[in-house]
Design a protein around this motif. Structure first.
Motif, PDB file in Angstrom:
ATOM      1  N   MET A 158      34.344 -24.962 -21.014  1.00  0.00           N
ATOM      2  CA  MET A 158      35.286 -24.609 -19.947  1.00  0.00           C
ATOM      3  C   MET A 158      35.891 -23.240 -20.211  1.00  0.00           C
ATOM      4  N   ASN A 159      35.976 -22.443 -19.175  1.00  0.00           N
ATOM      5  CA  ASN A 159      36.651 -21.146 -19.279  1.00  0.00           C
ATOM      6  C   ASN A 159      37.941 -21.175 -18.478  1.00  0.00           C
ATOM      7  N   ILE A 160      39.033 -20.784 -19.127  1.00  0.00           N
ATOM      8  CA  ILE A 160      40.317 -20.625 -18.455  1.00  0.00           C
ATOM      9  C   ILE A 160      40.637 -19.142 -18.471  1.00  0.00           C
ATOM     10  N   GLY A 161      40.823 -18.545 -17.298  1.00  0.00           N
ATOM     11  CA  GLY A 161      41.136 -17.122 -17.278  1.00  0.00           C
ATOM     12  C   GLY A 161      40.855 -16.465 -15.955  1.00  0.00           C
ATOM     13  N   PHE A 162      40.633 -15.152 -16.006  1.00  0.00           N
ATOM     14  CA  PHE A 162      40.557 -14.337 -14.790  1.00  0.00           C
ATOM     15  C   PHE A 162      39.179 -13.738 -14.531  1.00  0.00           C
ATOM     16  N   ASN A 163      38.173 -14.118 -15.322  1.00  0.00           N
ATOM     17  CA  ASN A 163      36.835 -13.556 -15.156  1.00  0.00           C
ATOM     18  C   ASN A 163      36.858 -12.022 -15.124  1.00  0.00           C
ATOM     19  N   PRO A 164      37.341 -11.386 -16.186  1.00  0.00           N
ATOM     20  CA  PRO A 164      37.526  -9.924 -16.181  1.00  0.00           C
ATOM     21  C   PRO A 164      36.229  -9.131 -16.033  1.00  0.00           C
ATOM     22  N   THR A 165      35.091  -9.728 -16.394  1.00  0.00           N
ATOM     23  CA  THR A 165      33.812  -9.011 -16.283  1.00  0.00           C
ATOM     24  C   THR A 165      33.493  -8.671 -14.841  1.00  0.00           C
ATOM     25  N   VAL A 166      33.929  -9.524 -13.916  1.00  0.00           N
ATOM     26  CA  VAL A 166      33.686  -9.272 -12.483  1.00  0.00           C
ATOM     27  C   VAL A 166      34.995  -8.919 -11.773  1.00  0.00           C
ATOM     28  N   ASP A 167      35.961  -8.406 -12.564  1.00  0.00           N
ATOM     29  CA  ASP A 167      37.247  -7.960 -12.009  1.00  0.00           C
ATOM     30  C   ASP A 167      37.973  -9.061 -11.249  1.00  0.00           C
ATOM     31  N   GLY A 168      37.966 -10.257 -11.830  1.00  0.00           N
ATOM     32  CA  GLY A 168      38.677 -11.366 -11.196  1.00  0.00           C
ATOM     33  C   GLY A 168      40.181 -11.129 -11.200  1.00  0.00           C
ATOM     34  N   SER A 169      40.839 -11.521 -10.134  1.00  0.00           N
ATOM     35  CA  SER A 169      42.288 -11.302 -10.006  1.00  0.00           C
ATOM     36  C   SER A 169      43.063 -12.611  -9.976  1.00  0.00           C
ATOM     37  N   THR A 170      42.350 -13.726  -9.868  1.00  0.00           N
ATOM     38  CA  THR A 170      43.003 -15.027  -9.784  1.00  0.00           C
ATOM     39  C   THR A 170      42.589 -15.887 -10.973  1.00  0.00           C
ATOM     40  N   LYS A 171      43.576 -16.528 -11.580  1.00  0.00           N
ATOM     41  CA  LYS A 171      43.273 -17.391 -12.717  1.00  0.00           C
ATOM     42  C   LYS A 171      42.504 -18.610 -12.246  1.00  0.00           C
ATOM     43  N   SER A 172      41.477 -18.963 -12.990  1.00  0.00           N
ATOM     44  CA  SER A 172      40.648 -20.110 -12.611  1.00  0.00           C
ATOM     45  C   SER A 172      40.319 -20.952 -13.836  1.00  0.00           C
ATOM     46  N   ILE A 173      39.912 -22.186 -13.552  1.00  0.00           N
ATOM     47  CA  ILE A 173      39.451 -23.109 -14.591  1.00  0.00           C
ATOM     48  C   ILE A 173      38.055 -23.546 -14.181  1.00  0.00           C
ATOM     49  N   GLU A 174      37.045 -23.125 -14.951  1.00  0.00           N
ATOM     50  CA  GLU A 174      35.657 -23.387 -14.596  1.00  0.00           C
ATOM     51  C   GLU A 174      34.959 -24.113 -15.733  1.00  0.00           C
ATOM     52  N   ILE A 175      34.232 -25.181 -15.392  1.00  0.00           N
ATOM     53  CA  ILE A 175      33.538 -25.979 -16.401  1.00  0.00           C
ATOM     54  C   ILE A 175      32.043 -26.006 -16.115  1.00  0.00           C
ATOM     55  N   HIS A 176      31.277 -25.684 -17.148  1.00  0.00           N
ATOM     56  CA  HIS A 176      29.821 -25.846 -17.071  1.00  0.00           C
ATOM     57  C   HIS A 176      29.459 -27.078 -17.888  1.00  0.00           C
ATOM     58  N   PHE A 177      28.919 -28.095 -17.208  1.00  0.00           N
ATOM     59  CA  PHE A 177      28.522 -29.324 -17.887  1.00  0.00           C
ATOM     60  C   PHE A 177      27.056 -29.238 -18.279  1.00  0.00           C
ATOM     61  N   PHE A 178      26.752 -29.621 -19.516  1.00  0.00           N
ATOM     62  CA  PHE A 178      25.382 -29.567 -20.011  1.00  0.00           C
ATOM     63  C   PHE A 178      24.548 -30.710 -19.405  1.00  0.00           C
ATOM     64  N   ASP A 179      23.351 -30.364 -18.976  1.00  0.00           N
ATOM     65  CA  ASP A 179      22.397 -31.367 -18.457  1.00  0.00           C
ATOM     66  C   ASP A 179      22.961 -32.171 -17.288  1.00  0.00           C
ATOM     67  N   PHE A 180      23.733 -31.502 -16.450  1.00  0.00           N
ATOM     68  CA  PHE A 180      24.292 -32.165 -15.266  1.00  0.00           C
ATOM     69  C   PHE A 180      23.942 -31.327 -14.037  1.00  0.00           C
ATOM     70  N   ASN A 181      23.298 -31.951 -13.055  1.00  0.00           N
ATOM     71  CA  ASN A 181      22.811 -31.196 -11.892  1.00  0.00           C
ATOM     72  C   ASN A 181      23.337 -31.697 -10.549  1.00  0.00           C
ATOM     73  N   SER A 182      24.214 -32.706 -10.554  1.00  0.00           N
ATOM     74  CA  SER A 182      24.696 -33.264  -9.289  1.00  0.00           C
ATOM     75  C   SER A 182      25.823 -32.425  -8.695  1.00  0.00           C
ATOM     76  N   ASP A 183      26.111 -32.681  -7.445  1.00  0.00           N
ATOM     77  CA  ASP A 183      27.179 -31.981  -6.721  1.00  0.00           C
ATOM     78  C   ASP A 183      28.514 -32.665  -6.989  1.00  0.00           C
ATOM     79  N   LEU A 184      29.498 -31.879  -7.415  1.00  0.00           N
ATOM     80  CA  LEU A 184      30.823 -32.438  -7.703  1.00  0.00           C
ATOM     81  C   LEU A 184      31.881 -32.003  -6.686  1.00  0.00           C
TER      82      LEU A 184
END
Length: 226
Positions: A158-184
């Motif tokens: 999980m990443n908590i932050g502003f995605n500075p590499t793409v100049d993100g301006s809004t704080k977000s919480i993003e999770i990449h689940f391993f071996d999971f392909n369904s729609d959440l």
């Protein structure tokens, strides 16, 4: 936490004028049928706070209920522990926070649509929206997490932050689940935070970011395996 009932009584002007005797007799005994009362050593009750725990012990003898006192040291211990947990979360020290809690600190929210950047990098993410503004969010960075999704256990990062590499301006919480392909999308999920990997960084390119994500995944899997 195992409570069968929680009663929160409105503190109205009328309620504030009830004497200690009326409070114990009419509410605790006649209404709630109390058999045991657990109370802090310095608690006061009744109109103008004129009764203390010694009075409650006396009421207990009269109305046949048990009183258990929470000592000053016990209250101090809880207070100190709570402060340490908050400070640990603010510092990103999730291990310490979890040790004091006795379980993994968790975030719960709805999965919302994001910009789709993770999918472009072959790291699709679930964007977690937490509506409770009072919820303490740990320090920005990358964490190892786990969740029960569609009835099964999945680990991820999980990443908590502003995605500075793409100049993100809004704080977000993003999770990449391993071996999971369904729609959440639209689902409400709980994310248990296990360990913090690193700070959030601004990378020179998306390719450099993808390389770091692969390293993060290796680190996460190593932590999960151990």
């Amino acid at each position: 936490i195992g409570l069968d009932y929680l009663i929160i009584h409105p503190f109205t002007l009328e309620f504030s004028r009830i004497s200690s005797t009326e409070f114990v007799r009419d509410i605790l005994v006649n209404e709630l049928k109390a058999k045991k009362i657990i109370i802090g050593y310095d608690h006061r009750f009744g109109r103008n706070r004129n009764a203390n725990i010694q009075d409650l012990f006396a009421f207990g003898n009269t109305f046949n209920f048990e009183v258990e006192e929470i000592a000053a040291q016990e209250i101090d211990d809880v207070s100190v522990s709570s402060t340490k947990i908050r400070n640990a979360l603010i510092d990103g020290d999730i291990k310490t926070a979890n040790e004091y809690l006795g379980y993994n600190y968790m975030l719960t929210g709805d999965v919302k649509k994001g910009k789709g950047l993770g999918r472009q990098l072959n790291f699709p993410t679930a964007n977690l929206f937490i509506k409770e503004k009072y919820k303490l969010i740990p320090k920005n960075g990358v964490y190892v997490v786990k969740s029960i999704l569609n009835g099964k256990l999945f680990y991820g990062m999980m990443n908590i932050g502003f995605n500075p590499t793409v100049d993100g301006s809004t704080k977000s919480i993003e999770i990449h689940f391993f071996d999971f392909n369904s729609d959440l999308y639209g689902q409400n999920i709980q994310v248990d935070i296990i360990e913090r990997i690193r700070d959030e960084h601004k990378f020179k390119s998306l390719e450099e970011l993808k390389t770091q994500l692969l390293k993060d995944k290796e680190t996460s899997i190593s932590i999960i395996s151990s």
